[in-house]
Design an enzyme around this catalytic site. Structure first.
Site, PDB file in Angstrom:
ATOM      1  N   GLY A 166       4.277   2.561 -10.238  1.00  0.00           N
ATOM      2  CA  GLY A 166       5.292   1.685  -9.672  1.00  0.00           C
ATOM      3  C   GLY A 166       4.771   0.909  -8.486  1.00  0.00           C
ATOM      4  N   ASN A 167       5.676   0.240  -7.792  1.00  0.00           N
ATOM      5  CA  ASN A 167       5.295  -0.514  -6.599  1.00  0.00           C
ATOM      6  C   ASN A 167       6.394  -0.396  -5.565  1.00  0.00           C
ATOM      7  OD1 ASN A 167       7.150  -2.991  -6.761  1.00  0.00           O
ATOM      8  ND2 ASN A 167       6.259  -2.912  -8.809  1.00  0.00           N
ATOM      9  N   ARG A 168       6.131  -0.906  -4.379  1.00  0.00           N
ATOM     10  CA  ARG A 168       7.029  -0.684  -3.242  1.00  0.00           C
ATOM     11  C   ARG A 168       8.082  -1.764  -3.056  1.00  0.00           C
ATOM     12  NH1 ARG A 168       4.941   3.454  -0.347  1.00  0.00           N
ATOM     13  NH2 ARG A 168       2.688   3.777  -0.481  1.00  0.00           N
TER      14      ARG A 168
END
Ligand code: CTP
Ligand code: CA
Length: 238
Positions: A33-35
């Protein structure tokens, strides 16, 4: 809406906005995932609704508390890039504009297991590398194959300078590659970054030419973009 005296230049329009960041599953409990929090996409949704639009917000893993509570904003929740693509395309079929503010994972694990991946018992050997598959470029697809004629397609990009080119030059190349009508390029540098600091965006057209600069809060950036979108919609219908 538009009760604060601002223009209702998006009245009667339907706009689709993607927000947040996709999660690409490895197994039932793990993902890549990413932030991305989704704040820019949410600011776009709120601003469009205030300006009179009906909004479909395709929210990828956005925290509940951040989602707008507005009858003009329909929220569709998704997790993965492939789900986001389906939801955006479905909503885009009858949209005047599509804004891709979501951070879409470029890659996903090539395989997803239905059981939790276990570590080898007793051994201390390193695991096999994770094989990745490339996700579709949703923005480029929309720009190349518009679900509706005259639709305005908008993307976002955060760029840094490197040995090859400065941030704006990377943005210009990306604008030409993507073919979106507008690409909002956020030049991420030492003095500009992620988090709550105001952003500074340069808006490029599909030829990579600068059409506007906008700065300030995410809401100010959103309003600057909607002004450009509204102008294009008017120009297209006259
Ligand atoms: N985007 C998309 N589908 C993808 C990747 C990105 O629709 N698979 C959209 C994003 O939502 C954003 C724009 O494309 O609006 C730019 O994303 P970015 O990650 O900056 O571009 P990439 O083409 O993925 O290039 P990079 O190698 O810099 O990540
Ligand atoms: Ca990317």
């Amino acid at each position: 809406h538009a009760a604060d005296g601002r223009t209702a230049d998006l009245a009667g329009r339907h706009v689709v906005i993607s927000a947040g960041g996709t999660r690409e599953p490895l197994d039932p409990v793990r993902f890549l995932g990413n932030r991305s929090s989704g704040r820019q996409g949410i600011a776009l949704a709120t601003a469009a609704a205030r300006r009179g639009a009906r909004v479909t917000l395709v929210a990828a893993n956005v925290e509940d508390a951040l989602l707008p509570d507005d009858p003009a904003v329909a929220v569709r929740r998704v997790e993965t890039a492939l789900e986001l693509r389906d939801a955006v395309r479905a909503a885009a079929a009858e949209a005047d504009a599509v804004v891709m503010a979501a951070a879409v994972a470029d890659f996903r694990p090539a395989t997803t297991t239905t059981h939790k991946i276990k570590k080898a018992v007793g051994g201390d050997a390193d695991p096999e590398p994770i094989r990745l598959a490339t996700n579709p470029d949703i923005l480029a697809e929309l720009a190349a194959d518009r679900p509706r004629t005259g639709q305005v397609v908008v993307g976002f990009a955060a760029e840094t300078g490197d040995g090859d080119a400065d941030a704006l030059e990377h943005g210009r190349a990306k604008a030409r590659r993507k073919g979106a009508d507008l690409l909002a390029v956020n030049q991420v540098g030492e003095d500009r970054g992620f988090g709550d600091v105001p952003n500074e965006v340069t808006v490029l057209d599909a030829a990579g030419e600068v059409v506007a600069r906008a700065g300030g809060s995410k809401t100010e950036v959103a309003d600057a973009l909607w002004t450009l979108v509204a102008e294009q919609l008017v120009a297209a219908s006259t």
